[in-house]
Write an enzyme that holds these catalytic residues in place. Sequence first.
Site, PDB file in Angstrom:
ATOM      1  CE  LYS A  74      50.051  27.050  48.414  1.00 18.56           C
ATOM      2  NZ  LYS A  74      50.319  26.172  49.584  1.00 18.56           N
ATOM      3  CB  ILE A 138      37.081  39.641  47.107  1.00 20.58           C
ATOM      4  CG1 ILE A 138      38.503  39.606  47.669  1.00 20.58           C
ATOM      5  CG2 ILE A 138      36.387  38.301  47.268  1.00 20.58           C
ATOM      6  CD1 ILE A 138      38.564  39.451  49.179  1.00 20.58           C
ATOM      7  CG  ASP A 139      41.840  41.578  45.553  1.00 19.90           C
ATOM      8  OD1 ASP A 139      41.387  41.518  46.716  1.00 19.90           O
ATOM      9  OD2 ASP A 139      42.812  40.901  45.171  1.00 19.90           O
ATOM     10  N   GLY A 182      42.855  43.354  49.051  1.00 22.77           N
ATOM     11  CA  GLY A 182      42.772  44.170  47.854  1.00 22.77           C
ATOM     12  C   GLY A 182      44.036  44.175  47.025  1.00 22.77           C
TER      13      GLY A 182
END
Length: 360
Positions: A74, A138-139, A182
């Site tokens: 953010k 992680i995507d 993802g």
Amino acid sequence: MKIAISTGGGDCPGLNAVIRGVVRSAIFRYGWEVIGIRDGLDGLVHGWEPIPLGLGQVKGILSRGGTIIGTTNKGNPFRYEVEENGTRVVHDLSARVLNNFRETGAEALIMVGGDGTLGIGRQLMDLGIPCVFVPKTIDCDVAATDSTFGYHTAVGIVTEALDRLHTTAESHRRAMVVEVMGRYAGWIALESGIAGSADVILLPEIPYDLDAVFNKLEGRKKLGRNFSVVVVAEGALPKEGSRTVAVAAETDGRAERLGGVGQVVAQQIEEGLGIETRTVVLGHVQRGGTPSHTDRILGSRFGVEAVELIRRGEFGRMVSLKGQQIVSVPVAEAIDNLRLVDPDGQLVATAEALGICCGR
């Protein structure tokens, strides 16, 4: 020389491996001092005291998930949202970030993050902060690199979950719909679905035909297979329709938050075929906990190479995995496009050759 490191965006297995790689290589090779910016760039926005990072601070963190210096998704200083008189307003606090960075005495900043963090870093370069970049998600959707640390851990977690869900699905003769992370890339869904023996994998890159899904599940019933496992990427969408959005995009530049498509697909299966169906949303468990050995090694290699980029004065570049080699690329190559699954590529073809329905 003093250098700084920040970790921005969502947490990810292997972040501490990067921090450790930076600190140990900076100290052992060059005798440099390293500091950590707290909570992404919030430490510079608010002028918080940096975290000294010596050998003692990184001892024993290689196997730990998360990040010892904190993170936030953010904290865009160019569009920083605050509350004033009960109203949310957006300010450009980049000048404050520049001043506070100079106050730290650091000569360079290593920014670790996904495409959002990398984009902010490119803007900081324009202000005069020398930055090098480490891709994190992680995507696995950051362009200009073959992989990112954290991805292999996430795929392993999802695969284990699918293994466990097979037994309960078979016991109760149910369809289990598993929603995975993802965003707009289907890598986690595709690789874990293949590894976890899914029957259907729905990807953002292939808008799904519900009839194709129904045909697959009905075909299994005719073969005496009275249960099914369906993996759905959170960004999956039907051929005629739109993505399921949990939270709309924010005024401070935060992207929309995807989520809920698993429940939509489960309801469609139950209503369309009369199959008892359950939904599992793995959520943040996919990016928590102990990183795999692959992510520990990749994170370490990225951290070491980030230090080398600073030593060579190659600012504005991102470390990247190309084949088996760690190289660097201009950061613009990483943020102008996403790395997406090729619908006609080998991996999708492999899934379909194995009898997995990819929604078409």
